[in-house]
Design an enzyme around this catalytic site. Sequence first.
Site: not given
Length: 275
Positions: A237-238
């Site tokens: 996600d990052a």
Amino acid sequence: MTKVLVLGDVNVDIVAVQETSLAVDSDTPASISLRGGGGGANVAAWLARLGVETTLIGRVGADPLAEVALSGLDGVRLEVVRDPVRVTGTCIVLVAPGGERTMLPDPGANDALAAEDLPPLEGDILHVSGYALMRPGSRLAAMTAIERAREAGMRISIDPASAAPLANDPIFLQRVAPVDLLLPNADEAEVLGPQIDAPEVVTKRGAGGATWTDGAQTVTGPAVPVDDVVDTTGAGDAFAAGFLSAWLGGDVTAALAAGARCAADAIARVGSRPA
């Protein structure tokens, strides 16, 4: 400035960082904490940290856990509905020594996201977490958002989210095609196989970096080395947030590097959102 709308899960993560390997049928000492999580909320949190104008679309319960799920989202515009019946989505995250994680998700209110919950879609990018497309309860809302965003001239980004459920969904990408950007990890890309048909694909390979391709050209960006990998939860996600923050600038190498920096920051700490 790029404006990104993110549609996806908003969860509470019950994170258990194990001191040793899991002792099945016995006890394993662990440090346990409650943290905000969920693929959609995580991407939104990292985007906001990077200074990107970000809106999060999702659904939580009307229970006390909702406040935990919505914590750490400073700077994010929230279009998050409170479900009067279902509880906030919860995920048990087991983090083994070395940082590898195993997740046990209960979607809760996430699976009740409805087309009626969608705000007006205005911006540059709509990023959708794959869980919203795989679950039958939220699928129509996610597909409606994609259709409206496409009509509004927005770029569409999809993160397939998880290899195991993808293996049971042989038409995952057919439902939403065409999309502009697909962001699978290596396991997800292998499961999707011939389904993959997007103008741009970024395959995340953990410590092996990430590879972008448009079918004609391929660019590989290295991972940023980390001395101590604490927790890999939310690293993808990052990375997605970092890549999206620079994607429309047209410099793929810079976008891959931005993704790698965010992923490195994520795995050096417990939890899936920036501190």
